[in-house]
Enzyme design. Structure first.
Site, PDB file in Angstrom:
ATOM      1  N   ASP A  16     -22.977  75.449 122.162  1.00 18.36           N
ATOM      2  CA  ASP A  16     -24.325  74.885 122.139  1.00 18.36           C
ATOM      3  C   ASP A  16     -25.270  75.751 121.322  1.00 18.36           C
ATOM      4  O   ASP A  16     -26.454  75.476 121.244  1.00 18.36           O
ATOM      5  CB  ASP A  16     -24.860  74.614 123.552  1.00 18.36           C
ATOM      6  CG  ASP A  16     -25.358  75.850 124.275  1.00 18.36           C
ATOM      7  OD1 ASP A  16     -24.958  76.958 123.899  1.00 18.36           O
ATOM      8  OD2 ASP A  16     -26.139  75.690 125.218  1.00 18.36           O
TER       9      ASP A  16
ATOM     10  N   GLY B 299     -28.155  73.617 127.371  1.00 17.99           N
ATOM     11  CA  GLY B 299     -27.413  74.108 128.525  1.00 17.99           C
ATOM     12  C   GLY B 299     -28.255  74.291 129.779  1.00 17.99           C
ATOM     13  O   GLY B 299     -27.741  74.242 130.886  1.00 17.99           O
ATOM     14  N   SER B 300     -29.533  74.474 129.611  1.00 19.57           N
ATOM     15  CA  SER B 300     -30.391  74.689 130.790  1.00 19.57           C
ATOM     16  C   SER B 300     -31.274  73.480 131.084  1.00 19.57           C
ATOM     17  O   SER B 300     -32.231  73.585 131.846  1.00 19.57           O
ATOM     18  CB  SER B 300     -31.277  75.912 130.565  1.00 19.57           C
ATOM     19  OG  SER B 300     -32.205  75.651 129.523  1.00 19.57           O
TER      20      SER B 300
ATOM     21  N   HIS C 173     -28.585  72.537 121.884  1.00 21.17           N
ATOM     22  CA  HIS C 173     -28.817  73.671 122.785  1.00 21.17           C
ATOM     23  C   HIS C 173     -29.598  73.190 124.017  1.00 21.17           C
ATOM     24  O   HIS C 173     -30.807  73.363 124.114  1.00 21.17           O
ATOM     25  CB  HIS C 173     -29.589  74.750 122.041  1.00 21.17           C
ATOM     26  CG  HIS C 173     -29.644  76.035 122.771  1.00 21.17           C
ATOM     27  ND1 HIS C 173     -29.760  77.223 122.137  1.00 21.17           N
ATOM     28  CD2 HIS C 173     -29.584  76.334 124.078  1.00 21.17           C
ATOM     29  CE1 HIS C 173     -29.784  78.194 123.026  1.00 21.17           C
ATOM     30  NE2 HIS C 173     -29.686  77.665 124.206  1.00 21.17           N
TER      31      HIS C 173
END
Length: 83
Positions: A25, A51-52, A49
């Site tokens: 990512d 992931g969170s 990106h």
């Protein structure tokens, strides 16, 4: 953070089967050019990106950020210091 992985070595390892699959990512550069070799490998998945990107995680990140601000303003150490 994309520089943590040597992408040329990752490509070689994915092609030879030393590494069977990879999920990324973060890349260098970001975003990758559309003709980048990583995008052509069937055993490599590249996601934005994110992931969170969950409400729970983002709320925790906000609370940690607020606590860090309070800690620094009151002379305490931040929970997670960024260098």
């Amino acid at each position: 953070r994309g520089d943590v992985v040597c992408q040329d070595a990752l490509i070689r390892a994915l092609k030879t089967g030393e590494i069977l699959r990879a999920g990324l990512d973060v890349t260098t550069p970001e975003p990758l050019p559309l003709d980048h070799e990583l995008l052509e490998l069937e055993n490599c998945t590249i996601l934005p990106h994110i992931g969170s990107a969950s409400v729970t995680t983002r709320n925790k990140m906000a609370m940690i950020g607020a606590q860090n601000i309070e800690n620094v303003l009151t002379g305490k150490e931040p929970i997670y210091a960024v260098c």
